[in-house]
Design a protein around this motif. Structure first.
Motif, PDB file in Angstrom:
ATOM      1  N   GLY A 170      -3.580  18.998  -7.844  1.00 31.96           N
ATOM      2  CA  GLY A 170      -4.577  18.129  -8.445  1.00 31.96           C
ATOM      3  C   GLY A 170      -4.855  16.872  -7.650  1.00 31.96           C
ATOM      4  N   ILE A 171      -4.556  16.899  -6.348  1.00 35.26           N
ATOM      5  CA  ILE A 171      -4.768  15.734  -5.486  1.00 35.26           C
ATOM      6  C   ILE A 171      -6.017  15.964  -4.648  1.00 35.26           C
ATOM      7  N   ALA A 172      -6.920  14.996  -4.659  1.00 35.22           N
ATOM      8  CA  ALA A 172      -8.151  15.093  -3.880  1.00 35.22           C
ATOM      9  C   ALA A 172      -7.833  15.044  -2.387  1.00 35.22           C
ATOM     10  N   THR A 173      -8.678  15.681  -1.576  1.00 38.61           N
ATOM     11  CA  THR A 173      -8.490  15.689  -0.131  1.00 38.61           C
ATOM     12  C   THR A 173      -9.792  15.345   0.583  1.00 38.61           C
ATOM     13  N   VAL A 174      -9.647  14.884   1.818  1.00 41.12           N
ATOM     14  CA  VAL A 174     -10.784  14.728   2.728  1.00 41.12           C
ATOM     15  C   VAL A 174     -10.356  15.270   4.083  1.00 41.12           C
ATOM     16  N   ILE A 175     -11.328  15.716   4.854  1.00 41.40           N
ATOM     17  CA  ILE A 175     -11.051  16.179   6.213  1.00 41.40           C
ATOM     18  C   ILE A 175     -11.068  14.978   7.152  1.00 41.40           C
ATOM     19  N   LEU A 176      -9.969  14.800   7.877  1.00 37.30           N
ATOM     20  CA  LEU A 176      -9.853  13.708   8.831  1.00 37.30           C
ATOM     21  C   LEU A 176      -9.096  14.207  10.059  1.00 37.30           C
ATOM     22  N   ASP A 177      -9.755  14.134  11.202  1.00 35.74           N
ATOM     23  CA  ASP A 177      -9.132  14.514  12.471  1.00 35.74           C
ATOM     24  C   ASP A 177      -9.072  13.250  13.325  1.00 35.74           C
ATOM     25  N   GLY A 218       4.461  10.956   4.655  1.00 40.85           N
ATOM     26  CA  GLY A 218       3.230  11.042   3.879  1.00 40.85           C
ATOM     27  C   GLY A 218       3.411  11.800   2.579  1.00 40.85           C
ATOM     28  N   THR A 219       4.073  12.949   2.636  1.00 43.89           N
ATOM     29  CA  THR A 219       4.308  13.759   1.436  1.00 43.89           C
ATOM     30  C   THR A 219       5.138  13.001   0.418  1.00 43.89           C
ATOM     31  N   LYS A 220       6.206  12.349   0.884  1.00 44.34           N
ATOM     32  CA  LYS A 220       7.066  11.599  -0.027  1.00 44.34           C
ATOM     33  C   LYS A 220       6.338  10.401  -0.626  1.00 44.34           C
ATOM     34  N   THR A 221       5.485   9.750   0.164  1.00 39.78           N
ATOM     35  CA  THR A 221       4.716   8.614  -0.354  1.00 39.78           C
ATOM     36  C   THR A 221       3.811   9.065  -1.486  1.00 39.78           C
ATOM     37  N   ILE A 222       3.156  10.192  -1.297  1.00 36.27           N
ATOM     38  CA  ILE A 222       2.303  10.738  -2.367  1.00 36.27           C
ATOM     39  C   ILE A 222       3.137  11.024  -3.609  1.00 36.27           C
ATOM     40  N   ASP A 223       4.321  11.598  -3.425  1.00 31.84           N
ATOM     41  CA  ASP A 223       5.187  11.892  -4.575  1.00 31.84           C
ATOM     42  C   ASP A 223       5.502  10.620  -5.367  1.00 31.84           C
ATOM     43  N   PHE A 224       5.773   9.529  -4.665  1.00 31.83           N
ATOM     44  CA  PHE A 224       6.082   8.275  -5.351  1.00 31.83           C
ATOM     45  C   PHE A 224       4.857   7.692  -6.062  1.00 31.83           C
ATOM     46  N   LEU A 225       3.668   7.994  -5.553  1.00 36.99           N
ATOM     47  CA  LEU A 225       2.446   7.432  -6.139  1.00 36.99           C
ATOM     48  C   LEU A 225       1.899   8.252  -7.299  1.00 36.99           C
ATOM     49  N   LEU A 226       2.325   9.507  -7.410  1.00 36.57           N
ATOM     50  CA  LEU A 226       1.695  10.418  -8.376  1.00 36.57           C
ATOM     51  C   LEU A 226       1.751   9.928  -9.815  1.00 36.57           C
ATOM     52  N   SER A 227       2.822   9.241 -10.173  1.00 37.70           N
ATOM     53  CA  SER A 227       2.964   8.789 -11.564  1.00 37.70           C
ATOM     54  C   SER A 227       2.175   7.526 -11.863  1.00 37.70           C
ATOM     55  N   ASN A 228       1.569   6.921 -10.859  1.00 37.02           N
ATOM     56  CA  ASN A 228       0.811   5.682 -11.040  1.00 37.02           C
ATOM     57  C   ASN A 228      -0.617   6.030 -11.460  1.00 37.02           C
ATOM     58  N   LYS A 229      -0.958   5.699 -12.662  1.00 36.21           N
ATOM     59  CA  LYS A 229      -2.273   6.045 -13.208  1.00 36.21           C
ATOM     60  C   LYS A 229      -3.322   4.968 -12.936  1.00 36.21           C
ATOM     61  N   ASP A 230      -2.923   3.931 -12.194  1.00 35.25           N
ATOM     62  CA  ASP A 230      -3.843   2.833 -11.894  1.00 35.25           C
ATOM     63  C   ASP A 230      -4.479   2.955 -10.530  1.00 35.25           C
ATOM     64  N   ILE A 231      -4.247   4.083  -9.852  1.00 36.42           N
ATOM     65  CA  ILE A 231      -4.808   4.323  -8.535  1.00 36.42           C
ATOM     66  C   ILE A 231      -5.292   5.761  -8.441  1.00 36.42           C
ATOM     67  N   GLU A 232      -6.080   6.031  -7.414  1.00 35.70           N
ATOM     68  CA  GLU A 232      -6.478   7.406  -7.102  1.00 35.70           C
ATOM     69  C   GLU A 232      -5.975   7.741  -5.705  1.00 35.70           C
ATOM     70  N   ILE A 233      -5.289   8.853  -5.569  1.00 40.15           N
ATOM     71  CA  ILE A 233      -4.717   9.267  -4.288  1.00 40.15           C
ATOM     72  C   ILE A 233      -5.647  10.281  -3.622  1.00 40.15           C
ATOM     73  N   ILE A 234      -5.871  10.089  -2.331  1.00 39.22           N
ATOM     74  CA  ILE A 234      -6.605  11.062  -1.536  1.00 39.22           C
ATOM     75  C   ILE A 234      -5.764  11.403  -0.317  1.00 39.22           C
ATOM     76  N   ALA A 235      -5.546  12.676  -0.078  1.00 42.68           N
ATOM     77  CA  ALA A 235      -4.769  13.138   1.069  1.00 42.68           C
ATOM     78  C   ALA A 235      -5.716  13.504   2.210  1.00 42.68           C
ATOM     79  N   ALA A 236      -5.463  12.960   3.390  1.00 44.47           N
ATOM     80  CA  ALA A 236      -6.248  13.315   4.570  1.00 44.47           C
ATOM     81  C   ALA A 236      -5.627  14.539   5.237  1.00 44.47           C
ATOM     82  N   VAL A 237      -6.440  15.552   5.465  1.00 41.95           N
ATOM     83  CA  VAL A 237      -5.967  16.791   6.093  1.00 41.95           C
ATOM     84  C   VAL A 237      -6.931  17.186   7.205  1.00 41.95           C
ATOM     85  N   ARG A 238      -6.439  18.021   8.110  1.00 39.48           N
ATOM     86  CA  ARG A 238      -7.272  18.412   9.253  1.00 39.48           C
ATOM     87  C   ARG A 238      -8.058  19.693   9.005  1.00 39.48           C
ATOM     88  N   SER A 239      -7.723  20.431   7.937  1.00 42.20           N
ATOM     89  CA  SER A 239      -8.404  21.701   7.693  1.00 42.20           C
ATOM     90  C   SER A 239      -8.381  22.033   6.210  1.00 42.20           C
TER      91      SER A 239
END
Length: 296
Positions: A51-58, A19-40
């Motif tokens: 500067g990456i948006a997050t949502v709570i997902l369990d 997941g972390t590496k996938t986000i790293d590969f996507l960060l330079s793409n300005k045609d999408i918005e990345i949201i990271a799902a976290v538990r807390s």
């Protein structure tokens, strides 16, 4: 008026290696918005700082699913190493459908379509459920992660040049996690190019004796392989309090690797250049890249 809303991509398992590496590969793409799902909220701090948006997902709390999925167009599903992955995946997929998510990229496991390795087959059931639910999809089936020789189960995997594994002299297929993440990122960023695909990801087949010889040659210090009985793995999982429905399956597949009874255990593929335009990581590349970690 031109619609400037960017597609929103939700990464589950965002704090894990893929997941972390996938986000790293996507960060330079300005045609999408990345949201990271976290538990807390504590887990969110790492991404907020970047500067990456997050949502709570369990995964185990379905009340968090639909709020996390609001406005999401594409999702990367990465579950953990317990039998609960089956229940969790079904709930995620059901709620993703309710939320009108369009494209699902699923991180599965090794194996041919007719595999009888239990936990690999579980992932294939999830693949079929994604398809049956009507999503645009990309299925990823990575072979064994090269990073497992750096650490496995939270412990260093090689001590003083001694490599231990539970597979006797089996030749296994391997993939660098970086390569898996790169394919995941492309499938998420360009679903129109990767929809309907099942990508098996394994690019170098090797025995542990051959691995030790490569490490010795590249690092310049002696490495050697000492095989362990799969019973050692089983007892270590029991002692650590691991979830045994899943780990008993892993124990069984180590036994089958060692016995040479997994068809296609050393399958490798030539799809990486077509997907990425780059060459995949081979073992010599991986050892060179991780020389510092392998030094002793």
């Amino acid at each position: 008026m031109v619609n400037t809303t960017l597609p929103k991509i939700l990464i589950t398992g965002a704090t894990g290696q893929v997941g972390t590496k996938t986000i790293d590969f996507l960060l330079s793409n300005k045609d999408i918005e990345i949201i990271a799902a976290v538990r807390s909220l504590e887990k969110a701090a790492y991404f907020t700082a970047k500067g990456i948006a997050t949502v709570i997902l369990d995964f185990d709390d379905e009340s968090t699913h639909l709020p996390a999925f609001a406005g999401i167009d594409r999702i990367l599903i990465i579950t953990g190493y317990t039998v609960d992955m089956l229940r969790q995946s079904k709930a995620l997929i059901d709620n993703a459908k309710k939320a009108a998510i369009q494209h699902v990229v699923h991180l599965g496991a090794c194996g041919r379509d007719d595999t009888t390795v239990a936990h690999w087959a579980w992932h294939q059931f999830i693949e079929r459920y994604i398809e049956w639910s009507g999503f645009s999809y990309t299925h990823l089936r990575p072979e064994s992660f090269m990073q497992n020789v750096l650490s496995y189960g939270g412990k260093k995997a090689i001590e003083n040049g001694v490599i231990n594994a539970y597979v006797a002299d089996a030749r296994m297929s391997w993939v660098d996690i970086d390569d898996v993440a790169q394919v995941a990122a492309l499938a998420l960023a360009h679903p129109e190019l990767h929809a309907g695909q099942t990508y098996r990801l394994g690019y170098d087949a090797i025995t542990f004796d051959e691995m030790a010889a490569l490490m010795t040659s590249i690092i310049g210090k002696p490495f050697h392989y000492e095989p362990l009985s799969p019973e050692v793995f089983l007892q270590s999982m029991i002692d650590s309090g691991a979830e045994m429905a899943y780990m008993s399956c892993v124990y069984d597949h180590w036994k089958r690797y060692a016995a040479g009874t997994i068809p296609g255990a050393d399958d490798t593929f030539d799809n990486f250049y077509e997907i990425t335009g780059k060459q995949p990581t081979k073992w010599a590349d991986f050892i060179e890249k991780h020389k510092t970690e392998l030094e002793y």
